[in-house]
Scaffold this active site. Structure first.
Site, short mmCIF file in Angstrom:
data_model
loop_
_atom_site.label_atom_id
_atom_site.label_comp_id
_atom_site.label_asym_id
_atom_site.label_seq_id
_atom_site.Cartn_x
_atom_site.Cartn_y
_atom_site.Cartn_z
N ASP A 110 -7.37 0.84 0.19
CA ASP A 110 -6.82 1.05 1.54
C ASP A 110 -7.91 0.91 2.59
OD1 ASP A 110 -4.31 1.46 0.59
OD2 ASP A 110 -4.31 3.63 0.81
N ASP A 113 0.82 -1.21 0.00
CA ASP A 113 0.00 0.00 0.00
C ASP A 113 0.86 1.26 0.00
OD1 ASP A 113 -2.26 -1.53 0.05
OD2 ASP A 113 -2.49 -1.45 2.22
N ASP A 171 -6.47 3.22 -5.28
CA ASP A 171 -5.57 3.06 -4.13
C ASP A 171 -6.27 3.44 -2.83
OD1 ASP A 171 -3.30 2.79 -2.52
OD2 ASP A 171 -2.63 4.82 -2.96
N ASP A 175 2.70 1.62 -3.74
CA ASP A 175 2.00 1.94 -4.98
C ASP A 175 2.00 3.43 -5.29
OD1 ASP A 175 0.29 2.61 -2.97
OD2 ASP A 175 -1.32 1.25 -3.55
N GLY A 176 1.77 4.26 -4.26
CA GLY A 176 1.79 5.70 -4.50
C GLY A 176 3.17 6.21 -4.87
#
Length: 225
Positions: free
Chosen positions: A99, A74, A95, A77-78
């Site tokens: 989450d 998590d 995303d 990915d950003g």
């Protein structure tokens, strides 16, 4: 006098340069690959689904490992989205949505575990933790939609992940000694998220108190659905 020792600074600089080149090479190969930020997000979801399934089987240590790995995805990915330039508006939406699902599904499995033991209070605290974890995220999103930055508060997502990870790894029967930290972890998340929700509400109130708005907000909007 004997010969002086050769300077070590140049060798350390060379090692640092080689390490930087290796990281740059690995980053470039990763960017050139077909891996997408959305794929990393889905891998994070898979890790959390596995963690929830392991909780139902009382395999708390393995559940903790799966939860940690899923949560790491998590966070990646950003960062990968920004680094690779492969991000999209839908990817950011996906995303954020995943989450919320991931955190809720693991705590739901934990609530089921407490309910099966007859611990109604701990199960109720799991529900509170899920509800106010969502509210922590919602208050920030709603505030930013109004033009107010809202990152204040103790119970940010990384903090909640760390607390729940400790609770899973040191749950009774997890194998890391005779501990029972799962219930205290849930209580901590519930308490901190409740506090953070009201902390953010107060912060936004103070930020907006000096502003005059020509449009009266009725509290509706797509975000409330």
């Amino acid at each position: 006098m004997g010969p002086s020792a050769p300077p070590r600074r140049s060798s350390s600089r060379g090692s640092a340069r080689n390490g930087q080149e290796l990281r740059t090479y690995a980053r470039d190969r990763l960017i050139e690959s077909r891996l997408t930020p959305n794929a990393i997000s889905l891998m994070g979801l898979l890790g959390n689904l596995i963690a929830a399934a392991l909780v139902t089987q009382r395999l708390f240590f393995l559940a903790g490992i799966a939860f940690i790995l899923g949560s790491v995805m998590d966070t990646l990915d950003g960062r990968y989205s920004r680094m690779s330039g492969k991000g999209s508006l839908f990817g950011a939406f996906l995303d954020s949505t995943l989450d919320r699902i991931e955190e809720g599904i693991v705590l739901t499995a934990v609530a089921g575990y407490f309910a099966a033991r007859g611990d109604d209070f701990a199960a109720a605290m799991c529900v509170a933790a899920v509800l106010f974890s969502l509210m922590v995220s919602y208050t920030r999103a709603r505030a930013e939609a109004l033009g107010v930055e809202c990152k204040v508060g103790l119970a940010t997502r990384p903090v909640r992940v760390v607390i729940l990870s400790i609770g899973l790894l040191f749950a009774k029967g997890a194998g890391l000694g005779d501990f029972e930290l799962l219930a205290p972890a849930v209580y901590a998340i519930a308490g901190l998220t409740i506090f953070t929700t009201f902390q953010r509400v107060w912060h936004v109130r103070n930020e907006l108190s000096g502003e005059v708005s020509g449009v009266k907000d009725d509290g509706g909007g797509a975000g409330d659905v």
